[in-house]
Scaffold this motif. Structure first.
Motif, PDB file in Angstrom:
ATOM      1  N   ILE A 116       7.727 -25.120-129.815  1.00  0.00           N
ATOM      2  CA  ILE A 116       7.469 -26.279-130.671  1.00  0.00           C
ATOM      3  C   ILE A 116       6.135 -26.932-130.324  1.00  0.00           C
ATOM      4  CG2 ILE A 116       8.278 -28.551-131.397  1.00  0.00           C
ATOM      5  CD1 ILE A 116       9.990 -26.254-132.447  1.00  0.00           C
ATOM      6  N   LYS A 117       5.947 -27.317-129.070  1.00  0.00           N
ATOM      7  CA  LYS A 117       4.760 -28.071-128.662  1.00  0.00           C
ATOM      8  C   LYS A 117       3.464 -27.277-128.774  1.00  0.00           C
ATOM      9  CE  LYS A 117       7.305 -30.995-125.388  1.00  0.00           C
ATOM     10  NZ  LYS A 117       7.459 -31.369-123.955  1.00  0.00           N
ATOM     11  N   ASP A 118       3.525 -25.955-128.608  1.00  0.00           N
ATOM     12  CA  ASP A 118       2.297 -25.155-128.575  1.00  0.00           C
ATOM     13  C   ASP A 118       1.878 -24.599-129.933  1.00  0.00           C
ATOM     14  OD1 ASP A 118       2.091 -25.554-125.878  1.00  0.00           O
ATOM     15  OD2 ASP A 118       2.988 -23.648-125.298  1.00  0.00           O
ATOM     16  N   PHE A 119       2.588 -24.980-131.013  1.00  0.00           N
ATOM     17  CA  PHE A 119       2.290 -24.379-132.315  1.00  0.00           C
ATOM     18  C   PHE A 119       2.273 -25.409-133.440  1.00  0.00           C
ATOM     19  CE2 PHE A 119       4.000 -21.038-129.686  1.00  0.00           C
ATOM     20  CZ  PHE A 119       3.159 -19.966-129.958  1.00  0.00           C
ATOM     21  N   THR A 120       1.555 -25.056-134.507  1.00  0.00           N
ATOM     22  CA  THR A 120       1.561 -25.825-135.744  1.00  0.00           C
ATOM     23  C   THR A 120       2.279 -25.005-136.807  1.00  0.00           C
ATOM     24  OG1 THR A 120      -0.571 -26.879-135.242  1.00  0.00           O
ATOM     25  CG2 THR A 120       0.157 -26.880-137.543  1.00  0.00           C
ATOM     26  N   PRO A 121       3.427 -25.437-137.296  1.00  0.00           N
ATOM     27  CA  PRO A 121       4.107 -24.699-138.370  1.00  0.00           C
ATOM     28  C   PRO A 121       3.293 -24.790-139.661  1.00  0.00           C
ATOM     29  CG  PRO A 121       5.574 -26.288-137.301  1.00  0.00           C
ATOM     30  CD  PRO A 121       4.177 -26.615-136.876  1.00  0.00           C
ATOM     31  N   ILE A 122       3.108 -23.669-140.320  1.00  0.00           N
ATOM     32  CA  ILE A 122       2.323 -23.650-141.562  1.00  0.00           C
ATOM     33  C   ILE A 122       3.206 -23.389-142.772  1.00  0.00           C
ATOM     34  CG2 ILE A 122       0.472 -22.471-142.819  1.00  0.00           C
ATOM     35  CD1 ILE A 122      -0.818 -21.899-140.060  1.00  0.00           C
ATOM     36  N   ALA A 123       3.930 -22.280-142.758  1.00  0.00           N
ATOM     37  CA  ALA A 123       4.795 -21.965-143.895  1.00  0.00           C
ATOM     38  C   ALA A 123       5.838 -20.927-143.512  1.00  0.00           C
ATOM     39  CB  ALA A 123       3.973 -21.454-145.074  1.00  0.00           C
ATOM     40  N   ARG A 124       7.058 -21.175-143.885  1.00  0.00           N
ATOM     41  CA  ARG A 124       8.094 -20.139-143.780  1.00  0.00           C
ATOM     42  C   ARG A 124       7.913 -19.211-144.976  1.00  0.00           C
ATOM     43  NH1 ARG A 124      14.573 -21.331-144.107  1.00  0.00           N
ATOM     44  NH2 ARG A 124      15.325 -19.216-143.656  1.00  0.00           N
ATOM     45  N   THR A 125       8.071 -17.916-144.764  1.00  0.00           N
ATOM     46  CA  THR A 125       7.835 -16.970-145.859  1.00  0.00           C
ATOM     47  C   THR A 125       9.085 -16.235-146.306  1.00  0.00           C
ATOM     48  OG1 THR A 125       7.057 -15.398-144.181  1.00  0.00           O
ATOM     49  CG2 THR A 125       5.386 -16.594-145.440  1.00  0.00           C
ATOM     50  N   GLY A 126      10.215 -16.407-145.605  1.00  0.00           N
ATOM     51  CA  GLY A 126      11.442 -15.783-146.060  1.00  0.00           C
ATOM     52  C   GLY A 126      12.337 -15.295-144.946  1.00  0.00           C
ATOM     53  N   ASP A 127      13.354 -14.546-145.329  1.00  0.00           N
ATOM     54  CA  ASP A 127      14.316 -13.993-144.388  1.00  0.00           C
ATOM     55  C   ASP A 127      14.266 -12.469-144.404  1.00  0.00           C
ATOM     56  OD1 ASP A 127      15.204 -16.477-143.658  1.00  0.00           O
ATOM     57  OD2 ASP A 127      16.945 -16.464-144.997  1.00  0.00           O
ATOM     58  N   LEU A 128      14.551 -11.884-143.249  1.00  0.00           N
ATOM     59  CA  LEU A 128      14.651 -10.430-143.123  1.00  0.00           C
ATOM     60  C   LEU A 128      16.088 -10.111-142.718  1.00  0.00           C
ATOM     61  CD1 LEU A 128      11.320 -10.103-141.217  1.00  0.00           C
ATOM     62  CD2 LEU A 128      11.796  -8.812-143.285  1.00  0.00           C
ATOM     63  N   PRO A 129      16.963  -9.903-143.686  1.00  0.00           N
ATOM     64  CA  PRO A 129      18.380  -9.698-143.385  1.00  0.00           C
ATOM     65  C   PRO A 129      18.628  -8.488-142.484  1.00  0.00           C
ATOM     66  CG  PRO A 129      18.036 -10.052-145.728  1.00  0.00           C
ATOM     67  CD  PRO A 129      16.698  -9.839-145.126  1.00  0.00           C
ATOM     68  N   PHE A 130      19.620  -8.624-141.629  1.00  0.00           N
ATOM     69  CA  PHE A 130      20.084  -7.513-140.804  1.00  0.00           C
ATOM     70  C   PHE A 130      21.393  -6.983-141.384  1.00  0.00           C
ATOM     71  CE2 PHE A 130      16.789  -8.343-138.023  1.00  0.00           C
ATOM     72  CZ  PHE A 130      16.856  -7.621-136.843  1.00  0.00           C
ATOM     73  N   MET A 131      21.701  -5.752-141.061  1.00  0.00           N
ATOM     74  CA  MET A 131      22.972  -5.179-141.494  1.00  0.00           C
ATOM     75  C   MET A 131      23.590  -4.380-140.357  1.00  0.00           C
ATOM     76  SD  MET A 131      21.602  -2.187-144.065  1.00  0.00           S
ATOM     77  CE  MET A 131      20.362  -0.988-143.539  1.00  0.00           C
ATOM     78  N   LEU A 132      24.902  -4.228-140.420  1.00  0.00           N
ATOM     79  CA  LEU A 132      25.626  -3.432-139.430  1.00  0.00           C
ATOM     80  C   LEU A 132      25.704  -2.005-139.934  1.00  0.00           C
ATOM     81  CD1 LEU A 132      27.417  -2.964-136.945  1.00  0.00           C
ATOM     82  CD2 LEU A 132      29.364  -3.777-138.300  1.00  0.00           C
ATOM     83  N   VAL A 133      25.182  -1.069-139.140  1.00  0.00           N
ATOM     84  CA  VAL A 133      25.245   0.343-139.506  1.00  0.00           C
ATOM     85  C   VAL A 133      25.976   1.104-138.399  1.00  0.00           C
ATOM     86  CG1 VAL A 133      23.157   0.323-140.916  1.00  0.00           C
ATOM     87  CG2 VAL A 133      22.968   0.786-138.473  1.00  0.00           C
ATOM     88  N   ILE A 134      26.633   2.189-138.794  1.00  0.00           N
ATOM     89  CA  ILE A 134      27.351   3.022-137.843  1.00  0.00           C
ATOM     90  C   ILE A 134      26.992   4.482-138.044  1.00  0.00           C
ATOM     91  CG2 ILE A 134      29.297   1.412-137.660  1.00  0.00           C
ATOM     92  CD1 ILE A 134      30.871   3.254-139.530  1.00  0.00           C
ATOM     93  N   ASN A 135      27.259   5.281-137.033  1.00  0.00           N
ATOM     94  CA  ASN A 135      27.081   6.724-137.164  1.00  0.00           C
ATOM     95  C   ASN A 135      28.103   7.234-138.185  1.00  0.00           C
ATOM     96  OD1 ASN A 135      27.943   9.626-136.331  1.00  0.00           O
ATOM     97  ND2 ASN A 135      25.953   9.341-135.385  1.00  0.00           N
ATOM     98  N   PRO A 136      27.713   8.115-139.112  1.00  0.00           N
ATOM     99  CA  PRO A 136      28.617   8.593-140.163  1.00  0.00           C
ATOM    100  C   PRO A 136      29.882   9.282-139.641  1.00  0.00           C
ATOM    101  CG  PRO A 136      26.351   9.147-140.683  1.00  0.00           C
ATOM    102  CD  PRO A 136      26.359   8.656-139.274  1.00  0.00           C
ATOM    103  N   GLU A 137      29.838   9.758-138.395  1.00  0.00           N
ATOM    104  CA  GLU A 137      31.006  10.431-137.837  1.00  0.00           C
ATOM    105  C   GLU A 137      32.108   9.449-137.419  1.00  0.00           C
ATOM    106  OE1 GLU A 137      31.357  13.735-137.824  1.00  0.00           O
ATOM    107  OE2 GLU A 137      29.434  13.750-138.894  1.00  0.00           O
ATOM    108  N   VAL A 138      31.753   8.174-137.329  1.00  0.00           N
ATOM    109  CA  VAL A 138      32.761   7.170-136.978  1.00  0.00           C
ATOM    110  C   VAL A 138      33.696   6.982-138.175  1.00  0.00           C
ATOM    111  CG1 VAL A 138      33.167   4.768-136.298  1.00  0.00           C
ATOM    112  CG2 VAL A 138      31.170   5.999-135.422  1.00  0.00           C
TER     113      VAL A 138
END
Length: 324
Positions: A116-138
């Motif tokens: 927080i203290k060491d930066f100046t926020p300029i603009a949020r640009t969005g989200d990078l969603p995560f997903m749960l993936v598994i090996n197909p053999e499961v």
């Protein structure tokens, strides 16, 4: 002696010209030279790929060049420390995520910057969603079936991780679902994915950009997204919260400068970045690379950052993850 005087005169003139040039540059309206965008992850990562799209348009809008500088390492700390110590003139910016600015304070014993203290926020640009993936053999077609398998054979199943978001997601999943999972950490996502596809690990939480090509190729099976709300990028996938109540983890992206940037420079950069991410064709390009693009004011971004520190502090504490 005369020659020496000539040399001194030439040197003085050259030095004066440099000073005059620097002064003129400093007085010229922002921007008047290339802007460097420091990315805390390697080339080809989700953050790097989406940054290149926005950087290209930002350079055009500002009439200057944009340079991408990848400073991967220490979960983004190398890049964050570098930008925090740069001149606050708008020419060195950081494209950061929840890893350096939300999770690191609670994952790392030694911090070389204050998010927080060491930066100046300029603009949020969005989200990078995560997903749960598994090996197909499961033999699981849903999160519920995966949980049932893990409960039947405690300790048999493992989750790989190549980022802070993946570590916290895996530990949160195990805690909320009440299952015993083995954590297999990696320095980055590519080797983690390689082992997952080879069957050496069972599952992984991965950003959409990196994981989706393998899902489409049949090398991985996607079960759910990590956000509480369904992803516009993957509307067919359920959310983790539908099965594991309370699961809600978001990976975000935004632009920062060093602390104490001039307000007019922040305002100009914010305005141009917001115009870019709100353009339908840019939204579409970013969506193809796994990013849900949107923006807001610097003040909104600042409030979001402070809230996210609380969110990630609780996530990490609840998951029982100790600082390394």
């Amino acid at each position: 002696m005369i020659q020496s005087i000539k040399n001194i005169s030439c040197g003085a003139i050259a030095a004066a010209l440099i000073l005059l040039s620097a002064a003129a540059s400093a007085q010229a309206p922002f921007p008047n030279r290339n802007i460097t965008l420091v990315v805390p992850f390697a080339a080809g990562s989700g953050t790097d790929t989406t940054t290149r799209i926005i950087a290209r348009e930002l350079g055009t809008a500002l009439g200057v060049g944009t340079v991408i500088e990848n400073k991967a390492g220490a979960s983004g700390s190398l890049a964050a420390s570098f930008v925090a110590r740069s001149a606050p003139d708008g020419y060195t910016l950081m494209v950061s995520t929840n890893t350096p600015h939300s999770a690191n304070p609670y994952l790392l014993k030694v911090m070389s910057y204050d998010p927080i203290k060491d930066f100046t926020p300029i603009a949020r640009t969005g989200d990078l969603p995560f997903m749960l993936v598994i090996n197909p053999e499961v033999p699981a077609k849903s999160v519920a079936e995966l949980i049932a398998l893990a409960k039947k054979d405690p300790g048999k199943y493992s989750y790989a991780s190549g980022s802070s978001a993946a570590i916290v997601s895996g530990a949160t999943f195990a805690r909320l679902a009440g299952i015993d999972l083995l954590h297999v950490p990696y320095k980055s996502s590519p080797p983690a994915l390689t082992d997952l596809m080879a069957g050496r690990t069972t599952m992984m939480f991965i950003d959409v950009l990196t994981g989706l090509p393998h899902v489409k190729a049949g090398a991985l099976k996607a079960l759910a997204v990590t956000t509480k709300q369904k992803s516009a990028l993957l509307p067919e996938l359920p959310t983790m919260d539908e099965t594991v109540k309370g699961f809600d983890i978001t990976s975000w992206q935004g632009y920062f400068g060093p602390a104490n940037m001039p307000k007019d420079v922040v305002t100009r950069l914010n305005a141009e970045i917001r115009k870019i991410v709100e353009r339908p064709e840019i939204k579409a390009q970013l969506a193809e690379r796994g990013m849900e693009a949107f923006s807001g004011t610097p003040e909104q971004f600042d409030a979001f950052l402070k809230d996210q520190l609380k969110v990630w502090e609780k996530l990490i504490a609840d998951a029982g993850i100790e600082k390394q």
